[in-house]
Design an enzyme around this catalytic site. Structure first.
Site, PDB file in Angstrom:
ATOM      1  N   ALA A 125      25.820  48.926  55.198  1.00 36.82           N
ATOM      2  CA  ALA A 125      25.180  47.633  55.449  1.00 36.82           C
ATOM      3  C   ALA A 125      23.673  47.877  55.483  1.00 36.82           C
ATOM      4  O   ALA A 125      23.222  48.999  55.725  1.00 36.82           O
ATOM      5  CB  ALA A 125      25.663  47.081  56.779  1.00 36.82           C
ATOM      6  N   GLU A 128      33.686  51.005  53.693  1.00 35.36           N
ATOM      7  CA  GLU A 128      34.573  49.903  54.106  1.00 35.36           C
ATOM      8  C   GLU A 128      34.919  49.014  52.904  1.00 35.36           C
ATOM      9  O   GLU A 128      36.060  48.572  52.762  1.00 35.36           O
ATOM     10  CB  GLU A 128      33.899  49.116  55.235  1.00 35.36           C
ATOM     11  CG  GLU A 128      33.805  49.993  56.494  1.00 35.36           C
ATOM     12  CD  GLU A 128      33.018  49.360  57.620  1.00 35.36           C
ATOM     13  OE1 GLU A 128      31.826  49.035  57.410  1.00 35.36           O
ATOM     14  OE2 GLU A 128      33.591  49.165  58.709  1.00 35.36           O
ATOM     15  N   GLU A 134      28.192  55.165  61.340  1.00 30.47           N
ATOM     16  CA  GLU A 134      27.662  54.145  62.261  1.00 30.47           C
ATOM     17  C   GLU A 134      27.340  54.686  63.653  1.00 30.47           C
ATOM     18  O   GLU A 134      26.362  54.253  64.270  1.00 30.47           O
ATOM     19  CB  GLU A 134      28.649  52.970  62.378  1.00 30.47           C
ATOM     20  CG  GLU A 134      28.650  52.042  61.170  1.00 30.47           C
ATOM     21  CD  GLU A 134      29.599  52.452  60.060  1.00 30.47           C
ATOM     22  OE1 GLU A 134      30.056  53.617  60.039  1.00 30.47           O
ATOM     23  OE2 GLU A 134      29.908  51.602  59.200  1.00 30.47           O
ATOM     24  N   GLY A 139      29.350  50.477  55.482  1.00 33.26           N
ATOM     25  CA  GLY A 139      29.905  49.317  54.777  1.00 33.26           C
ATOM     26  C   GLY A 139      30.328  49.634  53.345  1.00 33.26           C
ATOM     27  O   GLY A 139      31.201  48.951  52.788  1.00 33.26           O
TER      28      GLY A 139
HETATM   29  N1  CO8 Z   1      20.143  50.049  54.662  1.00 39.39           N
HETATM   30  C1  CO8 Z   1      18.898  49.766  54.236  1.00 39.39           C
HETATM   31  N2  CO8 Z   1      18.177  50.579  53.458  1.00 39.39           N
HETATM   32  C2  CO8 Z   1      18.737  51.750  53.097  1.00 39.39           C
HETATM   33  C3  CO8 Z   1      20.037  52.115  53.488  1.00 39.39           C
HETATM   34  C4  CO8 Z   1      20.765  51.200  54.306  1.00 39.39           C
HETATM   35  N3  CO8 Z   1      22.019  51.422  54.693  1.00 39.39           N
HETATM   36  N4  CO8 Z   1      20.314  53.328  52.983  1.00 39.39           N
HETATM   37  C5  CO8 Z   1      19.224  53.713  52.293  1.00 39.39           C
HETATM   38  N5  CO8 Z   1      18.274  52.769  52.345  1.00 39.39           N
HETATM   39  C6  CO8 Z   1      16.938  52.776  51.744  1.00 39.39           C
HETATM   40  C7  CO8 Z   1      16.005  53.712  52.488  1.00 39.39           C
HETATM   41  O1  CO8 Z   1      15.470  53.072  53.629  1.00 39.39           O
HETATM   42  C8  CO8 Z   1      14.986  54.012  51.427  1.00 39.39           C
HETATM   43  O2  CO8 Z   1      14.107  52.928  51.308  1.00 39.39           O
HETATM   44  P1  CO8 Z   1      12.502  53.182  51.248  1.00 39.39           P
HETATM   45  O3  CO8 Z   1      12.329  53.915  49.947  1.00 39.39           O
HETATM   46  O4  CO8 Z   1      11.952  51.789  51.226  1.00 39.39           O
HETATM   47  O5  CO8 Z   1      12.157  53.992  52.444  1.00 39.39           O
HETATM   48  C9  CO8 Z   1      15.814  54.032  50.140  1.00 39.39           C
HETATM   49  O6  CO8 Z   1      17.016  53.341  50.437  1.00 39.39           O
HETATM   50  C10 CO8 Z   1      16.191  55.430  49.701  1.00 39.39           C
HETATM   51  O7  CO8 Z   1      16.814  56.069  50.789  1.00 39.39           O
HETATM   52  P2  CO8 Z   1      16.346  57.513  51.349  1.00 39.39           P
HETATM   53  O8  CO8 Z   1      14.910  57.756  51.054  1.00 39.39           O
HETATM   54  O9  CO8 Z   1      16.791  57.630  52.748  1.00 39.39           O
HETATM   55  O10 CO8 Z   1      17.218  58.459  50.375  1.00 39.39           O
HETATM   56  P3  CO8 Z   1      17.751  59.915  50.701  1.00 39.39           P
HETATM   57  O11 CO8 Z   1      18.293  60.435  49.417  1.00 39.39           O
HETATM   58  O12 CO8 Z   1      16.708  60.742  51.392  1.00 39.39           O
HETATM   59  O13 CO8 Z   1      18.943  59.721  51.746  1.00 39.39           O
HETATM   60  C11 CO8 Z   1      20.950  58.675  52.572  1.00 39.39           C
HETATM   61  C12 CO8 Z   1      20.092  59.030  51.350  1.00 39.39           C
HETATM   62  C13 CO8 Z   1      21.483  59.962  53.217  1.00 39.39           C
HETATM   63  C14 CO8 Z   1      22.112  57.830  52.078  1.00 39.39           C
HETATM   64  C15 CO8 Z   1      20.080  57.897  53.605  1.00 39.39           C
HETATM   65  O14 CO8 Z   1      19.387  56.855  52.912  1.00 39.39           O
HETATM   66  C16 CO8 Z   1      20.878  57.274  54.713  1.00 39.39           C
HETATM   67  O15 CO8 Z   1      21.287  57.971  55.638  1.00 39.39           O
HETATM   68  N6  CO8 Z   1      21.082  55.940  54.640  1.00 39.39           N
HETATM   69  C17 CO8 Z   1      21.757  55.192  55.702  1.00 39.39           C
HETATM   70  C18 CO8 Z   1      23.250  55.422  55.663  1.00 39.39           C
HETATM   71  C19 CO8 Z   1      23.918  54.699  56.808  1.00 39.39           C
HETATM   72  O16 CO8 Z   1      23.683  54.958  57.972  1.00 39.39           O
HETATM   73  N7  CO8 Z   1      24.801  53.758  56.453  1.00 39.39           N
HETATM   74  C20 CO8 Z   1      25.543  52.974  57.442  1.00 39.39           C
HETATM   75  C21 CO8 Z   1      24.799  51.720  57.752  1.00 39.39           C
HETATM   76  S1  CO8 Z   1      25.537  50.812  59.078  1.00 39.39           S
HETATM   77  C22 CO8 Z   1      26.853  50.030  58.361  1.00 39.39           C
HETATM   78  O17 CO8 Z   1      27.147  50.192  57.207  1.00 39.39           O
HETATM   79  C23 CO8 Z   1      27.637  49.122  59.270  1.00 39.39           C
HETATM   80  C24 CO8 Z   1      28.636  48.256  58.516  1.00 39.39           C
HETATM   81  C25 CO8 Z   1      29.199  47.183  59.416  1.00 39.39           C
HETATM   82  C26 CO8 Z   1      28.207  46.113  59.739  1.00 39.39           C
HETATM   83  C27 CO8 Z   1      28.724  45.081  60.685  1.00 39.39           C
HETATM   84  C28 CO8 Z   1      27.788  43.883  60.801  1.00 39.39           C
HETATM   85  C29 CO8 Z   1      27.302  43.558  62.181  1.00 39.39           C
END
Ligand code: CO8
Length: 261
Positions: free
Chosen positions: A67, A115, A135, A112
């Site tokens: 998400a 999921e 998460e 997500g």
């Molecule tokens: N949301 C928003 N932006 C994201 C997300 C995300 N989930 N993942 C990556 N991005 C963005 C980064 O912020 C970055 O943007 P910017 O260039 O503007 O800084 C761009 O994508 C590239 O990402 P990275 O520079 O971080 O790339 P890396 O190769 O260094 O790392 C990763 C890749 C490991 C995937 C890292 O981006 C990461 O850890 N992302 C988050 C993963 C995560 O925690 N996902 C779970 C999110 S919570 C969720 O899914 C809950 C679902 C249920 C919701 C219920 C509703 C209430």
């Protein structure tokens, strides 16, 4: 065909490919994208020329990295509950679409993203895929069905380890525990997944639809009721011209020409 801000939707033959297309955010699911997925899958369900769907992510890096955390952090308790329900209902809709939906996981498949993939009929992955529910690292829990679908897919022990540690697993481990059915080279992911879907689409269409329906309905039923539902649908299939054609084709040693009737 409708156009979307965050999705690419293309039909080739009877297969619709839905690509989540927010590469700059690793295809993270914001509200806009959830709404577009709902619209695209609603259209896919209603369109008889679409008989199967492939879901993937744009670019070489991610299927869906979760998400959208930028949106998530703004939530109040009530808005978070609401958006969790919106996502859950969308993924349940995809799960019960009545047509096979295969997730072709081409990189990060987190939160997500996993999921979404878990709500698909089954999953394939590229060798570089990384799958997880991180998460708890953000101080929350999966909210789009992960706590319910992952235990059903891989068992409670494996699911709780993934959910409680938040650590992702690679494609080979996901294959070993049955979370993905096949692991392919990145360049082969889409064509080889498409070939599996094409094989399904060669089969009796009504039989495929009923098999999908009873497999899922049976998951929510006691065994006896599931067996009864299976026998009812088996009986109903014996009224179809597809059944007569399928059996005649076998006996005449020729490929079946199913009409979906
Ligand atoms: N949301 C928003 N932006 C994201 C997300 C995300 N989930 N993942 C990556 N991005 C963005 C980064 O912020 C970055 O943007 P910017 O260039 O503007 O800084 C761009 O994508 C590239 O990402 P990275 O520079 O971080 O790339 P890396 O190769 O260094 O790392 C990763 C890749 C490991 C995937 C890292 O981006 C990461 O850890 N992302 C988050 C993963 C995560 O925690 N996902 C779970 C999110 S919570 C969720 O899914 C809950 C679902 C249920 C919701 C219920 C509703 C209430």
């Amino acid at each position: 065909m409708a156009t979307y801000e965050n999705l690419l939707v293309e039909q080739s033959g009877a297969v619709l490919t839905v690509t989540v297309n927010r590469e700059k955010a690793l295809n993270a699911l914001n509200k806009q994208t959830l709404g577009e997925l709902r619209a695209a899958f609603t259209a896919a369900q209603a369109d008889p020329t679409v008989r199967g769907v492939l879901v993937t992510g744009a670019g070489p890096k991610a299927f869906v990295a979760g998400a959208d955390i930028r949106e998530l952090k703004e939530n109040t308790p009530l808005s978070a509950k609401h958006i969790a329900r919106v996502g859950q209902e969308l993924f349940s809709f995809i799960e019960r679409l009545g047509k096979p939906v295969i997730a072709a996981i081409n990189g990060f498949c987190l939160g997500g993203g996993l999921e979404l993939a878990s709500a698909c009929t089954f999953r394939t992955a590229s060798k570089n895929a990384l799958l997880g529910l991180p998460e708890v690292k953000l101080g929350v829990i999966p909210g789009y069905g992960g706590t319910q679908r992952l235990p059903r897919l891989v068992g409670i022990g494996r699911a709780t380890e993934l959910i409680l540690t938040g650590e992702p697993i690679g494609a080979d481990e996901a294959h070993r525990i049955g979370l993905v059915n096949h692991v392919f080279e990145p360049a082969e992911l889409l064509p080889k997944t498409r070939a599996i879907l094409d094989k399904i689409l060669e089969r009796g269409p009504v039989a495929v639809r009923f098999a999908l329906e009873v497999c899922y309905r049976g998951m929510d039923m006691p065994l006896d009721e599931g067996l009864n539902a299976e026998s009812n649908l088996f009986g109903l299939l014996c009224t179809t011209s597809d059944m007569r054609e399928g059996m005649a084709a076998f006996l005449e040693k020729r490929p079946a020409q199913f009409k979906g009737e």
